[in-house]
Scaffold this motif. Sequence first.
Motif, PDB file in Angstrom:
ATOM      1  N   LEU A   1       0.847  -1.188   0.000  1.00  0.00           N
ATOM      2  CA  LEU A   1       0.000   0.000   0.000  1.00  0.00           C
ATOM      3  C   LEU A   1       0.883   1.238   0.000  1.00  0.00           C
ATOM      4  CD1 LEU A   1      -2.690  -1.092   2.599  1.00  0.00           C
ATOM      5  CD2 LEU A   1      -3.123  -0.544   0.200  1.00  0.00           C
ATOM      6  N   ARG A   2       0.885   1.955  -1.124  1.00  0.00           N
ATOM      7  CA  ARG A   2       1.692   3.173  -1.194  1.00  0.00           C
ATOM      8  C   ARG A   2       1.103   4.268  -0.300  1.00  0.00           C
ATOM      9  NH1 ARG A   2       1.680   6.477  -6.610  1.00  0.00           N
ATOM     10  NH2 ARG A   2       2.415   4.518  -7.510  1.00  0.00           N
TER      11      ARG A   2
ATOM     12  N   GLY B   1      -7.086   3.901  -1.358  1.00  0.00           N
ATOM     13  CA  GLY B   1      -5.665   3.571  -1.252  1.00  0.00           C
ATOM     14  C   GLY B   1      -5.035   3.410  -2.618  1.00  0.00           C
ATOM     15  N   ILE B   2      -3.720   3.421  -2.641  1.00  0.00           N
ATOM     16  CA  ILE B   2      -2.955   3.123  -3.855  1.00  0.00           C
ATOM     17  C   ILE B   2      -2.139   1.869  -3.574  1.00  0.00           C
ATOM     18  CG2 ILE B   2      -1.218   3.895  -5.498  1.00  0.00           C
ATOM     19  CD1 ILE B   2      -3.748   5.527  -5.657  1.00  0.00           C
ATOM     20  N   LEU B   3      -2.416   0.827  -4.358  1.00  0.00           N
ATOM     21  CA  LEU B   3      -1.709  -0.449  -4.212  1.00  0.00           C
ATOM     22  C   LEU B   3      -0.732  -0.584  -5.374  1.00  0.00           C
ATOM     23  CD1 LEU B   3      -1.669  -3.205  -2.609  1.00  0.00           C
ATOM     24  CD2 LEU B   3      -3.212  -4.070  -4.379  1.00  0.00           C
TER      25      LEU B   3
ATOM     26  N   ILE C   1      -3.061   0.164   6.323  1.00  0.00           N
ATOM     27  CA  ILE C   1      -1.920   0.933   6.844  1.00  0.00           C
ATOM     28  C   ILE C   1      -0.907   1.089   5.715  1.00  0.00           C
ATOM     29  CG2 ILE C   1      -0.058   1.008   8.550  1.00  0.00           C
ATOM     30  CD1 ILE C   1      -1.784  -0.853  10.303  1.00  0.00           C
ATOM     31  N   ALA C   2      -0.459   2.316   5.482  1.00  0.00           N
ATOM     32  CA  ALA C   2       0.490   2.581   4.396  1.00  0.00           C
ATOM     33  C   ALA C   2       1.770   1.786   4.576  1.00  0.00           C
ATOM     34  CB  ALA C   2       0.801   4.074   4.330  1.00  0.00           C
ATOM     35  N   ASP C   3       2.376   1.407   3.443  1.00  0.00           N
ATOM     36  CA  ASP C   3       3.639   0.668   3.378  1.00  0.00           C
ATOM     37  C   ASP C   3       3.532  -0.748   3.939  1.00  0.00           C
ATOM     38  OD1 ASP C   3       5.100   2.764   2.164  1.00  0.00           O
ATOM     39  OD2 ASP C   3       5.359   3.724   4.111  1.00  0.00           O
ATOM     40  N   GLN C   4       2.326  -1.305   3.918  1.00  0.00           N
ATOM     41  CA  GLN C   4       2.135  -2.682   4.360  1.00  0.00           C
ATOM     42  C   GLN C   4       1.670  -3.526   3.179  1.00  0.00           C
ATOM     43  OE1 GLN C   4       2.852  -4.023   7.465  1.00  0.00           O
ATOM     44  NE2 GLN C   4       3.810  -2.005   7.656  1.00  0.00           N
ATOM     45  N   PRO C   5       1.997  -4.851   3.212  1.00  0.00           N
ATOM     46  CA  PRO C   5       1.575  -5.715   2.106  1.00  0.00           C
ATOM     47  C   PRO C   5       0.112  -6.109   2.262  1.00  0.00           C
ATOM     48  CG  PRO C   5       2.775  -6.989   3.727  1.00  0.00           C
ATOM     49  CD  PRO C   5       2.811  -5.570   4.207  1.00  0.00           C
ATOM     50  N   VAL C   6      -0.562  -6.302   1.147  1.00  0.00           N
ATOM     51  CA  VAL C   6      -1.970  -6.694   1.202  1.00  0.00           C
ATOM     52  C   VAL C   6      -2.346  -7.447  -0.072  1.00  0.00           C
ATOM     53  CG1 VAL C   6      -2.801  -4.516   0.222  1.00  0.00           C
ATOM     54  CG2 VAL C   6      -4.328  -5.865   1.630  1.00  0.00           C
TER      55      VAL C   6
ATOM     56  N   ARG D   1      -3.905  -9.420   4.895  1.00  0.00           N
ATOM     57  CA  ARG D   1      -2.550  -8.888   5.067  1.00  0.00           C
ATOM     58  C   ARG D   1      -1.651 -10.004   5.568  1.00  0.00           C
ATOM     59  NH1 ARG D   1      -2.184  -4.088   8.995  1.00  0.00           N
ATOM     60  NH2 ARG D   1      -1.781  -5.663  10.575  1.00  0.00           N
ATOM     61  N   PRO D   2      -0.761 -10.521   4.740  1.00  0.00           N
ATOM     62  CA  PRO D   2       0.091 -11.655   5.132  1.00  0.00           C
ATOM     63  C   PRO D   2       1.319 -11.204   5.921  1.00  0.00           C
ATOM     64  CG  PRO D   2       0.534 -11.061   2.878  1.00  0.00           C
ATOM     65  CD  PRO D   2      -0.525 -10.120   3.358  1.00  0.00           C
ATOM     66  N   THR D   3       1.094 -10.639   7.103  1.00  0.00           N
ATOM     67  CA  THR D   3       2.241 -10.166   7.877  1.00  0.00           C
ATOM     68  C   THR D   3       2.531 -11.029   9.098  1.00  0.00           C
ATOM     69  OG1 THR D   3       0.717  -8.624   8.945  1.00  0.00           O
ATOM     70  CG2 THR D   3       2.111  -7.747   7.195  1.00  0.00           C
ATOM     71  N   ASP D   4       1.484 -11.629   9.718  1.00  0.00           N
ATOM     72  CA  ASP D   4       1.798 -12.486  10.863  1.00  0.00           C
ATOM     73  C   ASP D   4       2.194 -13.864  10.348  1.00  0.00           C
ATOM     74  OD1 ASP D   4      -0.616 -14.458  11.127  1.00  0.00           O
ATOM     75  OD2 ASP D   4      -1.517 -12.471  10.795  1.00  0.00           O
TER      76      ASP D   4
END
Length: 888
Positions: free
Chosen positions: A770-771, A788-790, A814-819, A840-843
């Motif tokens: 997410l830019r 948002g801008i992806l 949230i900006a600058d996070q992968p989605v 969101r594949p962060t955990d």
Amino acid sequence: QTKTMMSDTDRLTMIGSPDYYLKSAGEMAKLFPQHPEALTNTLKIADECNVDIPTGKWILPHFPLPAGYKTPEAYLKELAEKGLKQRFEPVTRIQTDRLNYELKVICDKGFATYLLIVADFVNWAKQHKIRVGPGRGSVAGSLAAYALRITSIDPLFHNIPFERFLNPERPSPPDIDLDFADDRRDEVIEYVAQKYGKDKVAQIITFGTMEARGAIRDIGRVLGMPYSDPDKIAKLIPFGLGIQESLDTVGELKEFYQQAEFKELLDLAKKVEGTARHASTHAAGVVVGDKPLTEYTPLQMESKNERIMTQYDMYSLDCNISPDAIGLLKMDFLGLRNLTILQNAVDFVLKQTGKRVDVSEIPIDNPEVFKLLSAGKTTGIFQLESGGMRRVAKKLKPSRFSDITAMVALYRPGPMDLIDDFIEGKLNPASIKYPHPDLKPVLAETYGIAVYQEQALQIANVMAGYTLGEADILRRAIGKKKRAMMVKEKDKFIKGARTKGYTSQVAEKVWSYIEKFAGYGFNKAHATAYAMIAYQTAYLKVKFPVEFMAALLTAEVVSKDKVPIAIDESKQMGIVILPPDINQSDIGFTIIPDKHSLNKKAIRFGLSAIKNVGEAAIGAILKARAKKDFSSLTDFCRRVDAQKVNKKVLESLVQVGGFDRFGKRSGLMMALEAVRQKASDHQKQASSPQVSLFAGTKTDEAEPVDSIPDTAEFSKADRLSFEKNLLGFYLTEHPLADALKRIRELVSHPIGELNETENLNQTVTVGGALRSVKKILTKNGNKEMAFGILEDATGSIELVVFPKTYAATRSIWIADQPVLVTGRVDFKDRLSLIVDTALRPTDDQLIKKVSSSASTYILSLDSHTKREDLVEINQLLKSNPGENQVII
């Protein structure tokens, strides 16, 4: 002003701004109460004016002939015959006959001077290493233009008829448009101005008109309405429709129209819709006169620079566009960035290898080029780098030049529906069908599908005995949908076909075939010329990958969206991209030896790509470095003009890695102010008229040494953040690289491959970082939603997250996070995605679930899935909750 047959009252009618109309002389007199004679004098002056402006006659400038030539026709003939011998060895009878035929038509119609003018400035450009396109438009069908080196397309080899360019049966002049490298196009225009006189050459004005949405917003301001009211009305206008069309089709807009204030707004907006709003310079149009242009058209200066432009637009100047125009010679000088890329690549090759590559002479059957295109690796390839074109290339697997030409022609609304038939014909020759066996020679190259306008000419010639000139008139009649002419031409075609022995049924069938495709058929000459640029860029990418990518990056440095894509492509090609370096970086990207690179060469980032580092600063740096490389930060600050390279510039250069050779970035940043102050003192002392007692000693001449504190270096996250802020993207690596890699395995489309033509209203899955995210309240103010801008490595897209979806996925935005998002492709002013679901594949747990085939199930459905099957799937999933993940 000119005389008219109107009454005095009508002649005094003045249409002003949208909120008032002056209907009579009495009302107009209110404007000048202190000068009642103004009205009488205005009418008197108008009555005295009687100006006739000659129109409809082509006005050519004088072309200076060399000594010994009495006519332009004789000079043109000699140049063309000489050029033909240089192009072909030996010259055949077919080539000679074609050239003689073309020259006769050109000279009989009085167009010899025109071709001489064009050949002169095109060859001047080539002599001065300004890249010129192989052709543009129908001129690529002229062998004379090929012999004169105006084009580099052999019309005989590519089977392009001359009559599409210049029809001997029509009086209108030919139209030669030309592409030049966009960074040097102005030099060619300046040459033309110098040759024919600055007072005889000007660029053309163009007028921007009030579009529907803009008209509504402008009228809203005039009426004093709050911005939000006309803005919400404007947003109800569908893209490409006018106000009245929208009122007829958009229910919500009709409801607003029932309210008095919005009715007034829309009624007034309809009155100004389509009127001129502002003036600017035509992107390419230039006129050249035989006399000072003030004899034909009023002139004005451009607001932004010193260039002259006409006050008449091209419709009033060019006979090719309007038969009632003044008739000045108009030529289009188009700037094309891909030609700049080609020229830069050729220059890089010469500098790196010593080889002079003439891309106009390369073989057009290189198997490596077709392998590259068939793999869809078309980043940087002219006309072929869109997502849709990549998919077509992968399915078609082009194996000859004519396949590229057809791709360029077919990938447009309308003929795009024929792409699958074209591919089927290529991959399965048994499936090819011709309207009649006699048309196989005309349609074989396009696998039985009529793709080009020129094929309409050839079909009429073969089946009904039309000359190619007559067939071009037929093509124009069908293309412009002139009913009366089409009825006349149909009778002529049927009669001609019967005369040649075909039955009425066959004639009717072929006529309907011509009628169907002639309206959307593409100009083959133009498609061939642009396919040639595509092939040339692909050839350089295959043969000289590092040089080509360096040229691409240099040309695209102004585009923050395209540079990251080119960087990613370079990395996939095994090319190392190095960060800026104060002793190796130039204005643009440069090539340096690199022992760690597979290609043994690396590309060094250019200084112009760094935020806060402008032209003045770069000029000062390169000027100082020309004497010798910088040995330290102190040496740099002493030798470079501190007025142009200020503190902000220095900080940016340090943070992005430009001074890494002199120490850690953290230490350099800490020492920067002290170093600058000492350097300033040194410069003042050096420029002082007083002579130091110790001046000129070896100690004073020694290389300055930095005193950099030994501190812990910035973290990796900080360094990547500097890259993002100062370059606009992550250069060395993306901080979310692992997560984005996993996301790429689950998407249905790369973002860059989505477009409104193929994907509109489709449900797709895309992923990236997410830019930016903007959260807002809905109009009633009680629900949250987000925009948002992806972005991924191929491009970016706007996301629209409505309240229901936002409430279920709030923590993701949230900006600058992968989605990873699934949604419907939409298009209004730009491409967007209406989000349905988001992950969101962060955990760690979710990443494992997404990446493990044992616990993730992907179910692919299409629009033909039966309703009862969907119900059954729904019940099955709801009645069996568990830990596994199902992606539909």
